[in-house]
Scaffold this motif. Structure first.
Motif, PDB file in Angstrom:
ATOM      1  N   GLU A 481       0.849  -1.194   0.000  1.00 37.55           N
ATOM      2  CA  GLU A 481       0.000   0.000   0.000  1.00 37.55           C
ATOM      3  C   GLU A 481       0.877   1.234   0.000  1.00 37.55           C
ATOM      4  N   TYR A 482       0.693   2.070  -1.028  1.00 34.42           N
ATOM      5  CA  TYR A 482       1.431   3.328  -1.144  1.00 34.42           C
ATOM      6  C   TYR A 482       0.550   4.466  -0.634  1.00 34.42           C
ATOM      7  N   THR A 483       1.132   5.367   0.130  1.00 31.23           N
ATOM      8  CA  THR A 483       0.437   6.552   0.633  1.00 31.23           C
ATOM      9  C   THR A 483       1.144   7.790   0.120  1.00 31.23           C
ATOM     10  N   LEU A 484       0.434   8.599  -0.654  1.00 31.57           N
ATOM     11  CA  LEU A 484       0.972   9.842  -1.217  1.00 31.57           C
ATOM     12  C   LEU A 484       0.408  11.007  -0.417  1.00 31.57           C
ATOM     13  N   THR A 485       1.294  11.884   0.050  1.00 33.80           N
ATOM     14  CA  THR A 485       0.871  13.022   0.868  1.00 33.80           C
ATOM     15  C   THR A 485       1.241  14.315   0.173  1.00 33.80           C
ATOM     16  N   THR A 486       0.274  15.207   0.048  1.00 36.34           N
ATOM     17  CA  THR A 486       0.500  16.550  -0.479  1.00 36.34           C
ATOM     18  C   THR A 486       0.211  17.529   0.653  1.00 36.34           C
ATOM     19  N   LEU A 499      -3.055  17.684  -7.881  1.00 41.04           N
ATOM     20  CA  LEU A 499      -2.105  16.776  -7.240  1.00 41.04           C
ATOM     21  C   LEU A 499      -1.102  16.249  -8.258  1.00 41.04           C
ATOM     22  N   PHE A 500       0.132  16.059  -7.820  1.00 42.64           N
ATOM     23  CA  PHE A 500       1.169  15.559  -8.696  1.00 42.64           C
ATOM     24  C   PHE A 500       0.838  14.124  -9.122  1.00 42.64           C
ATOM     25  N   ALA A 542      -2.355  22.170   6.419  1.00 41.40           N
ATOM     26  CA  ALA A 542      -3.069  20.893   6.280  1.00 41.40           C
ATOM     27  C   ALA A 542      -2.447  20.076   5.148  1.00 41.40           C
ATOM     28  N   SER A 543      -2.932  18.863   4.979  1.00 36.57           N
ATOM     29  CA  SER A 543      -2.410  17.982   3.942  1.00 36.57           C
ATOM     30  C   SER A 543      -3.533  17.100   3.419  1.00 36.57           C
ATOM     31  N   ILE A 544      -3.313  16.535   2.241  1.00 42.68           N
ATOM     32  CA  ILE A 544      -4.244  15.598   1.611  1.00 42.68           C
ATOM     33  C   ILE A 544      -3.467  14.324   1.292  1.00 42.68           C
TER      34      ILE A 544
END
Length: 647
Positions: A481-486, A499-500, A542-544
């Motif tokens: 499981e990959y988690t991408l944080t912006t 989002l990138f 904050a972040s997404i």
């Protein structure tokens, strides 16, 4: 044989039978050679066509995934369709370089050599190959692409669509792969940014004013971004003043008191450009008069803001308001004190005291400073005295200064940028009353700040319950499981953020994507790029996060040793980068050597083949002509010998 028969025939007439037999053989031989000559001539014609119309590759797909359009396109119409559909991000890539689909439709077809323009041509691809002069380029919505010299692939000709940008820069698109070609000095012109407006305001005089005084307000406005459409300067006058005049050059002025508005009166868009190009901001000066009978201690604040319509929008937006304030004072002669109405002086035979004014000033005149200095003035008559000053700063804090002076000063640091209601109560030897309280406002402008967006990534092995799988080894059928944080690390909101995208080409060499876990993402199976196209807003601080899962293939593909052209292939690593690298190892498998698929047709040398064919035609034609000539001569000999009887 021919010469021997002819030379002996006069001495031996019986040889005429052998001459007849030899003539028949020559006729048969000429017929066979005629057929051979026809086939050789036909082969030569085929070689001529091969030179005039070279063969095209029936399958030009690049197995490394470097093509912008996998397998390329066969016609301009097909290329335009790819652009309109934005297949594999093709339209986005073109538009980033200033080429629209409509401009591509006007491109011309031509053949270009990889070493034209003094070897200054560069080609674009999706994969890095560590070639000399290779550079990377990030295109929003597509990801990292790579430029390298076109001649690094060899000396060859390629069919291209050629066009140019609006500013005359050359762009080509290769038929066989859709890769862009440009010169090494090509400059990507960034899209015109949105406007960035700011207004500052000053007042003269500052501090205390009296009824009947005039105040000059100066508005200085700037634009540090792109043109501001439907731009206007707006000012809101306080109710305690009246407009005297406005100095605004040749701009249009609308007076809807207390609301004042100025614009440049240049339809249709009433645009205001970047002030850095002019070297100076714009200025508007307003002169106002303080109305009569304004109570002493009244704070009069003048507000201003700028307005425009954002790029791509339809509704107007306002900048943050700025304001400057003055405090009205009513001086009374000696022996008199200000009455309860605040603007008339009264003779008071008994001791009395009054608060005259409260004024605040920011440190160093900085409108964004949170540190203020407040000055209070009081007045006493007939022997009254002052004992203390109690301040309420509007942020929940108080401070009392014990002082008998008629002037008191205090400093205070406010917690955040906003407008505060500040008051002071003067403690005196007379009874408390409203006239012993003065009020003012303290306005702090927020600092101009841009959103700061950062990205990061982590991976977890769900099967093995490893929270941080970076650098670990995964087995077949393991779920990763990959988690991408912006993250927006600034204190201001980021609006309309895209989002990138995530490049999964290396990961999916050994794993399968679970499309049920994409959280609104769109996966392109051709480019192996996962993207989220919907724009989002990220509050300050904050972040997404976005998560998705992949499953390691079973069996793990048996790949060759790392490819010298594409070093990420066949390395038994699932590697990708999203703000930081994440690498998951795979167990070694027996190395299987597979055939390399050629991406170009072999050089069959049509020129050489044509030369050989010409030589073959010449030789075969010579022997055919010789056989035919000998047969004709023998026929003549027979005819003459038969009719003359050998004499």
């Amino acid at each position: 044989m021919f010469n021997k028969l002819l030379s002996n025939l006069p001495f031996n007439p019986s040889l005429i039978d052998q001459v007849s037999f030899y003539s028949k053989r020559l006729h048969k031989e000429a017929g066979i050679r005629r057929v051979g000559f026809a086939f050789v001539a036909l082969a030569m014609m085929l070689q001529v066509f091969a030179v005039l119309a070279p063969a095209q590759a029936s399958v030009s797909c690049d197995p490394s995934g470097n093509d912008i359009i996998q397998c390329g396109f066969r016609s301009k119409a097909e290329a335009i369709n790819h652009c309109n559909r934005n297949d594999q991000g093709f339209g986005t890539i073109l538009l980033h370089h200033g080429i629209s689909c409509q401009k591509l439709a006007s491109a011309t077809e031509r053949s270009v050599n990889s070493r034209e323009y003094n070897n200054r041509l560069r080609s674009l691809g999706r994969k890095p190959f560590s070639k000399p002069g290779e550079t990377s380029q990030n295109i929003p919505g597509v990801g990292n692409l790579f430029w390298r010299p076109l001649s690094s692939w060899g000396n060859f000709n390629s069919r291209v669509l050629q066009t140019q940008t609006d500013d005359g820069q050359l762009i080509m698109v290769m038929f066989e792969c859709g890769n862009l070609v440009r010169l090494d000095d090509f400059q990507v012109r960034k899209p015109e940014p949105d406007s960035s407006l700011r207004v500052a305001k000053s007042n003269n005089p500052q501090g205390e004013v009296k009824s009947g005084d005039t105040i000059d307000y100066t508005l200085a406005y700037t634009n540090k971004g792109g043109p501001a459409a439907f731009f206007s300067v707006n000012d809101v006058l306080p109710s305690q003043v009246s407009l005297v005049s406005s100095s605004h050059g040749n701009w249009a002025f609308e007076n809807n008191a207390p609301n004042l508005r100025w614009h440049n009166n240049v339809p249709p868009f009433y645009a205001f450009g970047n002030t850095d190009a002019f070297g100076t901001p714009g200025f508007i000066t307003i002169k106002v008069r303080v109305n009569d009978r304004v109570p002493s201690g009244t704070t009069i604040c003048n507000r201003a803001f700028l307005q425009d319509v954002p790029k791509g929008g339809t509704s107007p937006r306002n900048t943050s308001e700025v304001q400057v304030c003055n405090t009205v004072v009513v001086p009374c002669p000696n022996g008199q004190i200000l009455g309860n109405d605040g603007y008339t002086c009264e003779v008071v035979p008994v001791p009395d005291a009054v608060c005259v004014s409260l004024m605040g000033a920011q440190a160093n005149g900085d409108e964004t400073s949170k540190k203020f200095t407040f000055t209070t003035k009081a007045n006493t008559v007939n022997g009254a005295t002052v004992s203390s000053y109690t301040y309420e700063f509007g942020d929940g804090t108080k401070k009392t200064n014990n002082s008998s002076s008629l002037t008191d000063t205090v400093t205070h640091d406010f917690p955040e940028a906003k407008t505060y209601d500040v008051s002071v109560t003067v403690k005196s030897s007379v009874a408390d009353k409203p006239a012993l309280t003065c009020k003012t406002k303290a306005s702090i402008q927020p600092e101009e700040e841009e959103p700061v967006i950062g990205i990061s990534k982590k991976a977890a092995n769900i099967t093995k319950q490893i929270a941080d799988a970076n650098g670990t080894t995964a087995n077949a059928n393991d779920v990763i499981e990959y988690t991408l944080t912006t993250r927006n690390s600034s204190s201001v909101d980021a609006v309309g953020v895209t989002l990138f995208p995530e490049d999964l080409s290396d990961v999916l060499e050994y794993a399968s994507l679970d499309t049920n876990t994409l959280q609104g993402g769109v996966f392109d199976p051709e480019t192996k790029v996962l993207s989220w196209n919907e724009k989002v807003n990220i509050k300050g601080g904050a972040s997404i996060t976005k998560t998705f899962r992949v499953t390691v293939k079973d069996p793990i593909p048996s790949t060759p040793s790392p490819d010298t052209n594409n070093r990420s292939a066949g390395d038994l690593l699932m590697y990708n980068w999203y703000g930081n690298p994440v690498e998951i190892k795979l167990p070694g498998t027996p190395i299987k050597i597979v055939e390399n698929t050629t991406t170009t047709l072999p050089n069959t040398g049509p020129g050489t083949s044509l030369l050989i064919s010409f030589a073959a035609v010449t030789i075969v034609g010579y022997f055919f002509a010789r056989s035919r000539l000998l047969a004709t001569e023998l026929d003549l000999v027979k005819k003459e010998y038969t009719t003359s009887g050998g004499y």
